[in-house]
Design a protein around this motif. Structure first.
Motif, PDB file in Angstrom:
ATOM      1  N   ASP A 180      73.563  43.738  -0.804  1.00 39.07           N
ATOM      2  CA  ASP A 180      72.130  43.745  -0.558  1.00 39.07           C
ATOM      3  C   ASP A 180      71.905  43.059   0.782  1.00 39.07           C
ATOM      4  O   ASP A 180      72.829  42.512   1.392  1.00 39.07           O
ATOM      5  N   LYS A 194      74.104  40.616   5.143  1.00 37.53           N
ATOM      6  CA  LYS A 194      74.300  41.268   3.845  1.00 37.53           C
ATOM      7  C   LYS A 194      75.166  40.390   2.964  1.00 37.53           C
ATOM      8  O   LYS A 194      76.011  39.626   3.447  1.00 37.53           O
ATOM      9  N   ASP A 266      64.318  40.446   0.511  1.00 41.17           N
ATOM     10  CA  ASP A 266      65.570  40.970  -0.036  1.00 41.17           C
ATOM     11  C   ASP A 266      65.450  42.482  -0.195  1.00 41.17           C
ATOM     12  O   ASP A 266      64.468  42.966  -0.775  1.00 41.17           O
ATOM     13  N   LEU A 268      67.614  46.512  -0.703  1.00 39.46           N
ATOM     14  CA  LEU A 268      68.769  47.352  -0.997  1.00 39.46           C
ATOM     15  C   LEU A 268      68.649  48.637  -0.184  1.00 39.46           C
ATOM     16  O   LEU A 268      67.535  49.105   0.093  1.00 39.46           O
ATOM     17  N   THR A 270      69.351  52.294  -0.932  1.00 43.79           N
ATOM     18  CA  THR A 270      69.652  53.194  -2.039  1.00 43.79           C
ATOM     19  C   THR A 270      69.753  54.625  -1.515  1.00 43.79           C
ATOM     20  O   THR A 270      69.501  54.900  -0.341  1.00 43.79           O
ATOM     21  N   TYR A 274      65.599  52.563   1.899  1.00 44.21           N
ATOM     22  CA  TYR A 274      65.538  51.117   1.729  1.00 44.21           C
ATOM     23  C   TYR A 274      64.458  50.748   0.718  1.00 44.21           C
ATOM     24  O   TYR A 274      63.356  51.307   0.719  1.00 44.21           O
ATOM     25  N   LEU A 277      63.392  44.321  -2.830  1.00 50.07           N
ATOM     26  CA  LEU A 277      63.553  43.763  -4.170  1.00 50.07           C
ATOM     27  C   LEU A 277      62.527  42.666  -4.434  1.00 50.07           C
ATOM     28  O   LEU A 277      61.889  42.639  -5.492  1.00 50.07           O
TER      29      LEU A 277
END
Length: 328
Positions: A180, A194, A266, A268, A270, A274, A277
């Motif tokens: 992440d 990361k 934060d 991710l 995917t 992006y 979180l």
């Protein structure tokens, strides 16, 4: 005048900010005053001017949050400029509020469900595996991975060091990624690194990072985080056009909607792009490789390293850059 909160709660882990801030302001010849921002009588007696600023680390510790609820409203009422600001602190340590805010501001994020108990969970149309996390918490405390519905058990193992029920909780579909991203977004620059999600190969009881736990005694008495340090890697080379566009959008939102010159985000990456979180105005402002991306110069700036300082130096550089945003 800069008023500095004497955050003595975190002295046991070297996490207090006030000494570093005072030392830096002294070198910059900026007038300052150190006060106990947790003392109601002391903050009530302050008589700042409209140009004065209050800065402090009001963070995650349970006692800190309890005291801050009493004193921060007084500070916000007295000062025009405060770190953390009232608007940003409203979302601190509350992922449910953050999710609502992200939806309202069109910030890309994972679909998130609020769950009161296992019966609630059984009624969700969600694809397994899933991740359950408390609305509060830092350092991956009470964040759990479950492969199947039958695996979701509210027991001592899944409750972690807090020993509190996993419910109520937030539920998200699991994203199978190796890293992440943490973005430390200042008003004029950003840091990105990361973090290795090593739970499959490391400590499987610490999702997602896989590092070993600190003892409950050290967490409670020394105020250490729930788990040991995460492996962090430089991620400036990962910043593509889509991520830079998102960073600029988040910067605009944090200035206009959250009234802050700093926020930690934060993310991710995917298969659908992006996803944010969570976000937090109070972070350990660690600058792993002493590098920043300057948004006006559009280039990476590297700070000279004093190797004998180690991680302490990386924290000091982060705090100094936070202060710069409030005294420029």
């Amino acid at each position: 005048m800069i008023y500095i909160h004497k955050d003595v709660i975190y002295e046991t882990i070297g996490g207090s900010w006030y000494y570093t801030i005072a030392h830096y302001l002294r070198k910059k010849r900026v007038p300052y005053k150190v006060v106990n921002g947790h003392n109601v009588d002391e903050v009530t007696s302050l008589n700042p001017t409209k140009d004065d600023t209050f800065i402090g680390r009001f963070a995650h510790d349970e006692l800190d949050k309890k005291l801050s609820k009493q004193t921060l409203p007084i500070i916000w009422d007295k000062f025009d400029k405060v770190f953390p600001s009232k608007k940003s602190y409203h979302f601190y340590d509350n992922k449910k509020r953050q999710y609502k805010f992200m939806l309202e501001n069109n910030i890309p994020c994972l679909e998130t469900y609020s769950v009161k108990n296992k019966k609630d969970l059984s009624n969700l149309k969600i694809k397994y595996p899933i991740v359950l996390k408390k609305s509060w918490g830092a350092g991956s405390e009470q964040v759990n991975y479950f492969d199947r519905f039958e695996d979701v058990i509210d027991n001592k193992k899944n409750r972690g060091w807090t020993l509190k029920s996993i419910y109520p909780t937030l539920a998200q579909e699991y994203q199978d990624v190796k890293y992440d991203y943490k973005i430390l977004l200042f008003d004029s620059k950003f840091v990105i690194y990361k973090r290795l999600m090593n739970w499959k190969n490391g400590n499987k009881d610490n999702f997602p990072y896989g590092t070993e736990p600190n003892t409950r005694e050290d967490i409670l008495k020394l105020r250490k985080p729930p788990f040991k340090d995460i492996k962090m890697y430089d991620a400036f080379d990962d910043v593509d056009e889509d991520l830079m566009k998102l960073i600029k959008k988040l910067l605009k939102i944090q200035k206009e909607k959250l009234d802050t010159y700093f926020m930690g985000w934060d993310l991710l990456k995917t298969k659908d792009g992006y996803k944010v979180l969570e976000f937090s105005v109070v972070n350990e402002i660690m600058i792993p490789n002493l590098k920043f991306f300057d948004l006006s110069k559009k280039e990476i700036i590297k700070y000279p390293s004093k190797k004998h300082f180690g991680n302490r130096e990386k924290r000091i550089v982060g705090i100094k850059n936070l202060i710069n945003e409030y005294i420029k």
